[in-house]
Design a protein around this motif. Structure first.
Motif, PDB file in Angstrom:
ATOM      1  N   ASP A 109     -10.111  -4.516  17.366  1.00  0.00           N
ATOM      2  CA  ASP A 109      -9.447  -5.527  18.185  1.00  0.00           C
ATOM      3  C   ASP A 109      -8.805  -6.604  17.330  1.00  0.00           C
ATOM      4  O   ASP A 109      -8.820  -6.542  16.085  1.00  0.00           O
ATOM      5  CB  ASP A 109     -10.420  -6.109  19.219  1.00  0.00           C
ATOM      6  CG  ASP A 109     -11.570  -6.892  18.585  1.00  0.00           C
ATOM      7  OD1 ASP A 109     -11.453  -7.310  17.422  1.00  0.00           O
ATOM      8  OD2 ASP A 109     -12.607  -7.067  19.261  1.00  0.00           O
ATOM      9  N   SER A 110      -8.224  -7.603  17.973  1.00  0.00           N
ATOM     10  CA  SER A 110      -7.491  -8.656  17.269  1.00  0.00           C
ATOM     11  C   SER A 110      -8.385  -9.525  16.402  1.00  0.00           C
ATOM     12  O   SER A 110      -7.884 -10.232  15.516  1.00  0.00           O
ATOM     13  CB  SER A 110      -6.751  -9.524  18.294  1.00  0.00           C
ATOM     14  OG  SER A 110      -7.653 -10.039  19.263  1.00  0.00           O
ATOM     15  N   TYR A 125     -18.994  -3.562  17.852  1.00  0.00           N
ATOM     16  CA  TYR A 125     -19.607  -3.982  16.586  1.00  0.00           C
ATOM     17  C   TYR A 125     -18.841  -5.190  16.058  1.00  0.00           C
ATOM     18  O   TYR A 125     -17.639  -5.108  15.781  1.00  0.00           O
ATOM     19  CB  TYR A 125     -19.574  -2.859  15.558  1.00  0.00           C
ATOM     20  CG  TYR A 125     -20.121  -3.271  14.207  1.00  0.00           C
ATOM     21  CD1 TYR A 125     -21.488  -3.493  14.024  1.00  0.00           C
ATOM     22  CD2 TYR A 125     -19.271  -3.453  13.122  1.00  0.00           C
ATOM     23  CE1 TYR A 125     -21.990  -3.875  12.803  1.00  0.00           C
ATOM     24  CE2 TYR A 125     -19.769  -3.833  11.883  1.00  0.00           C
ATOM     25  CZ  TYR A 125     -21.137  -4.047  11.725  1.00  0.00           C
ATOM     26  OH  TYR A 125     -21.636  -4.430  10.513  1.00  0.00           O
ATOM     27  N   GLN A 126     -19.537  -6.328  15.936  1.00  0.00           N
ATOM     28  CA  GLN A 126     -18.921  -7.553  15.433  1.00  0.00           C
ATOM     29  C   GLN A 126     -19.049  -7.573  13.912  1.00  0.00           C
ATOM     30  O   GLN A 126     -20.143  -7.718  13.357  1.00  0.00           O
ATOM     31  CB  GLN A 126     -19.585  -8.770  16.069  1.00  0.00           C
ATOM     32  CG  GLN A 126     -19.364  -8.816  17.585  1.00  0.00           C
ATOM     33  CD  GLN A 126     -20.062  -9.986  18.246  1.00  0.00           C
ATOM     34  OE1 GLN A 126     -21.230 -10.236  18.006  1.00  0.00           O
ATOM     35  NE2 GLN A 126     -19.332 -10.707  19.103  1.00  0.00           N
ATOM     36  N   SER A 127     -17.918  -7.415  13.236  1.00  0.00           N
ATOM     37  CA  SER A 127     -17.911  -7.206  11.790  1.00  0.00           C
ATOM     38  C   SER A 127     -18.497  -8.386  11.011  1.00  0.00           C
ATOM     39  O   SER A 127     -19.155  -8.189   9.987  1.00  0.00           O
ATOM     40  CB  SER A 127     -16.481  -6.928  11.312  1.00  0.00           C
ATOM     41  OG  SER A 127     -15.949  -5.793  11.953  1.00  0.00           O
ATOM     42  N   LYS A 128     -18.256  -9.598  11.469  1.00  0.00           N
ATOM     43  CA  LYS A 128     -18.710 -10.769  10.713  1.00  0.00           C
ATOM     44  C   LYS A 128     -20.213 -10.973  10.810  1.00  0.00           C
ATOM     45  O   LYS A 128     -20.863 -11.365   9.840  1.00  0.00           O
ATOM     46  CB  LYS A 128     -17.974 -12.028  11.196  1.00  0.00           C
ATOM     47  CG  LYS A 128     -16.484 -12.012  10.889  1.00  0.00           C
ATOM     48  CD  LYS A 128     -15.813 -13.284  11.377  1.00  0.00           C
ATOM     49  CE  LYS A 128     -14.322 -13.267  11.067  1.00  0.00           C
ATOM     50  NZ  LYS A 128     -13.634 -14.505  11.552  1.00  0.00           N
ATOM     51  N   THR A 129     -20.789 -10.702  11.975  1.00  0.00           N
ATOM     52  CA  THR A 129     -22.232 -10.950  12.176  1.00  0.00           C
ATOM     53  C   THR A 129     -23.081  -9.695  12.041  1.00  0.00           C
ATOM     54  O   THR A 129     -24.291  -9.782  11.885  1.00  0.00           O
ATOM     55  CB  THR A 129     -22.476 -11.571  13.559  1.00  0.00           C
ATOM     56  OG1 THR A 129     -22.088 -10.626  14.577  1.00  0.00           O
ATOM     57  CG2 THR A 129     -21.671 -12.851  13.718  1.00  0.00           C
ATOM     58  N   CYS A 154      -8.324   0.413  24.795  1.00  0.00           N
ATOM     59  CA  CYS A 154      -7.101  -0.315  24.446  1.00  0.00           C
ATOM     60  C   CYS A 154      -7.319  -1.805  24.659  1.00  0.00           C
ATOM     61  O   CYS A 154      -7.844  -2.223  25.696  1.00  0.00           O
ATOM     62  CB  CYS A 154      -5.932   0.174  25.297  1.00  0.00           C
ATOM     63  SG  CYS A 154      -4.369  -0.666  24.943  1.00  0.00           S
ATOM     64  N   GLU A 155      -6.902  -2.619  23.688  1.00  0.00           N
ATOM     65  CA  GLU A 155      -6.953  -4.071  23.841  1.00  0.00           C
ATOM     66  C   GLU A 155      -5.628  -4.521  24.445  1.00  0.00           C
ATOM     67  O   GLU A 155      -4.593  -4.550  23.779  1.00  0.00           O
ATOM     68  CB  GLU A 155      -7.195  -4.759  22.496  1.00  0.00           C
ATOM     69  CG  GLU A 155      -7.383  -6.267  22.648  1.00  0.00           C
ATOM     70  CD  GLU A 155      -7.632  -6.962  21.325  1.00  0.00           C
ATOM     71  OE1 GLU A 155      -8.321  -8.005  21.303  1.00  0.00           O
ATOM     72  OE2 GLU A 155      -7.136  -6.463  20.299  1.00  0.00           O
ATOM     73  N   THR A 291      -9.144   4.891  14.052  1.00  0.00           N
ATOM     74  CA  THR A 291      -8.327   3.679  13.979  1.00  0.00           C
ATOM     75  C   THR A 291      -8.179   3.234  12.536  1.00  0.00           C
ATOM     76  O   THR A 291      -9.061   3.462  11.704  1.00  0.00           O
ATOM     77  CB  THR A 291      -8.946   2.547  14.818  1.00  0.00           C
ATOM     78  OG1 THR A 291      -8.043   1.432  14.857  1.00  0.00           O
ATOM     79  CG2 THR A 291     -10.258   2.059  14.219  1.00  0.00           C
ATOM     80  N   LEU A 292      -7.028   2.626  12.232  1.00  0.00           N
ATOM     81  CA  LEU A 292      -6.812   1.947  10.961  1.00  0.00           C
ATOM     82  C   LEU A 292      -7.196   0.481  11.128  1.00  0.00           C
ATOM     83  O   LEU A 292      -6.825  -0.150  12.122  1.00  0.00           O
ATOM     84  CB  LEU A 292      -5.346   2.057  10.534  1.00  0.00           C
ATOM     85  CG  LEU A 292      -4.861   3.443  10.113  1.00  0.00           C
ATOM     86  CD1 LEU A 292      -3.347   3.434   9.933  1.00  0.00           C
ATOM     87  CD2 LEU A 292      -5.530   3.880   8.819  1.00  0.00           C
ATOM     88  N   ARG A 293      -7.913  -0.059  10.155  1.00  0.00           N
ATOM     89  CA  ARG A 293      -8.377  -1.439  10.255  1.00  0.00           C
ATOM     90  C   ARG A 293      -7.445  -2.387   9.499  1.00  0.00           C
ATOM     91  O   ARG A 293      -6.658  -1.972   8.641  1.00  0.00           O
ATOM     92  CB  ARG A 293      -9.798  -1.559   9.709  1.00  0.00           C
ATOM     93  CG  ARG A 293     -10.797  -0.628  10.389  1.00  0.00           C
ATOM     94  CD  ARG A 293     -12.214  -1.109  10.181  1.00  0.00           C
ATOM     95  NE  ARG A 293     -12.422  -2.419  10.794  1.00  0.00           N
ATOM     96  CZ  ARG A 293     -13.574  -3.092  10.693  1.00  0.00           C
ATOM     97  NH1 ARG A 293     -14.589  -2.575  10.015  1.00  0.00           N
ATOM     98  NH2 ARG A 293     -13.710  -4.272  11.262  1.00  0.00           N
ATOM     99  N   LYS A 294      -7.553  -3.667   9.826  1.00  0.00           N
ATOM    100  CA  LYS A 294      -6.726  -4.668   9.157  1.00  0.00           C
ATOM    101  C   LYS A 294      -7.060  -4.779   7.676  1.00  0.00           C
ATOM    102  O   LYS A 294      -6.239  -5.200   6.867  1.00  0.00           O
ATOM    103  CB  LYS A 294      -6.913  -6.037   9.832  1.00  0.00           C
ATOM    104  CG  LYS A 294      -6.404  -6.098  11.268  1.00  0.00           C
ATOM    105  CD  LYS A 294      -6.586  -7.480  11.848  1.00  0.00           C
ATOM    106  CE  LYS A 294      -6.049  -7.557  13.273  1.00  0.00           C
ATOM    107  NZ  LYS A 294      -6.839  -6.734  14.203  1.00  0.00           N
ATOM    108  N   ASN A 295      -8.292  -4.424   7.310  1.00  0.00           N
ATOM    109  CA  ASN A 295      -8.679  -4.465   5.895  1.00  0.00           C
ATOM    110  C   ASN A 295      -8.249  -3.207   5.147  1.00  0.00           C
ATOM    111  O   ASN A 295      -8.676  -2.959   4.023  1.00  0.00           O
ATOM    112  CB  ASN A 295     -10.193  -4.660   5.762  1.00  0.00           C
ATOM    113  CG  ASN A 295     -10.997  -3.538   6.397  1.00  0.00           C
ATOM    114  OD1 ASN A 295     -10.442  -2.483   6.742  1.00  0.00           O
ATOM    115  ND2 ASN A 295     -12.283  -3.747   6.566  1.00  0.00           N
TER     116      ASN A 295
END
Length: 359
Positions: A109-110, A125-129, A154-155, A291-295
């Motif tokens: 997601d965004s 899954y919250q990547s930061k926490t 879909c977001e 999915t492709l990630r922003k990283n």
């Protein structure tokens, strides 16, 4: 290292040695500085890493793969040409894990968080926490008799996720409030059109790669209006069943299949593969699940959890080991060079051409 039995010492390269131990895994020592450090040791935080420190023997082949005899698991092969990856799986009784191992859809997601549509609900899954949240699973007793299989996500706007599956409606998940709503798209249509049984996924990209079920990949070139068909019989593609296609920023095209992962290089028009035999723990992937990630990493969903690959993962050009022939028999009798009526002039493994008598 102290008070540990050393089972084997092998040179890794010109300046480093590998030391196999019975209880402390494999250590690496620098011959110039005489400093040692843990190199390959057991890890119980991941499903696809070493699970024993009792190493009886090690062998390093010509391709620098490390063959490890680890008790009591058997043989483990470490190939450093492949980057490590994260195998995401369901843990029974643990709500802080993927809700189900059959992953049909994956999106980022965004906010950079991951969503997984599975055969038993949806996982966030919250990547930061590192926290997990699940929705619409059978573990929610209020939804016991409802559908739990979701094949597309879909977001539609920041924090708002639409999910479709084996129902005629759509679930809307609000990430901020962790709430869920259900609606049928046909109710919004004044013509009262009867809905389809499933909600399907449609994806469009600048370059058109068509993955088929049984016929490989068809590539459409919009500049000259031509099609090129790739399949197992005319290229190195490992399967004709293509499940998910992800275009990378460097121009390479990643594909998940029923037999592993293929990477297409459009410039060279070649395929490079990663299979279970080459260390890919889960190789049977799910359709439209990736999915492709922003990283710049990427995630594929499979029938055995999800696999996340870090940025820069490359599939190397694989060099196959030669086949060695050690025996040659005629009428179930071993024949060697120099024996009576032997057709062999030299060892069978060194024979390029063999001429046999017949009637």
């Amino acid at each position: 290292m102290s008070d540990v039995n050393i089972a084997r010492i092998k040179p890794l390269n010109q300046t480093e040695l590998l030391i196999a131990t019975e209880g402390m895994g494999i250590h690496k020592i620098n011959m110039n500085s005489c400093i040692s450090e843990p190199y390959i040791v057991s890890s119980y935080k991941s499903h696809n890493e070493m699970n024993s420190n009792n190493i009886n023997d090690i062998y390093i082949d010509e391709e620098k793969r490390i063959w490890i005899a680890n008790y009591p698991e058997g043989i483990t092969i470490i190939d450093n040409r492949y980057k490590s990856y994260n195998w995401i799986k369901h843990s029974i009784g643990n709500r802080q894990s993927l809700v189900n191992d059959q992953v049909h859809s994956v999106i980022e997601d965004s906010d950079g968080d991951l969503w997984f549509g599975t055969s038993n609900g949806i996982s966030l899954y919250q990547s930061k926490t590192g926290q997990w949240h699940s929705f619409l699973s059978s573990f929610d007793h209020q939804l016991k008799n409802k559908n739990h299989i979701f094949i597309t996500l879909c977001e539609v706007s920041p924090g708002i996720i639409w999910a479709g599956g084996y129902t005629s409606g759509v679930y809307k998940i609000n990430k901020r409030t962790l709430s869920v709503e259900y609606f049928s798209p046909y109710l919004l249509n004044p013509d009262n059109i009867r809905p389809d049984k499933y909600i399907r996924d449609i994806v469009k990209d600048l370059s058109l790669y068509i993955g088929t079920n049984g016929s490989g990949v068809v590539v459409y070139n919009a500049k000259d209006n031509t099609f090129k068909h790739y399949h197992k019989d005319n290229c190195a593609l490992i399967s004709n069943n293509i499940y998910t296609i992800l275009p990378e920023s460097d121009g390479h095209i990643l594909m998940s299949t029923e037999n592993g992962i293929s990477c297409f290089h459009p410039t060279e028009k070649t395929f490079h593969n990663w299979t279970k035999e080459q260390g890919l723990m889960s190789s049977c992937f799910s359709a439209s699940s990736g999915t492709l990630r922003k990283n710049k990493g990427f995630v594929f969903g499979s029938t055995d959890g999800a696999i996340e690959f870090p940025e820069g993962t490359r599939l190397p050009k694989y060099i196959y080991s030669p086949m060695i022939l050690s025996d040659f028999q005629i009428l179930y009798q071993t024949v060697v060079p120099g024996s009576t009526n032997s057709p062999l002039k030299e060892n069978i493994n060194q024979t390029d051409r063999l001429k046999l008598k017949y009637n």
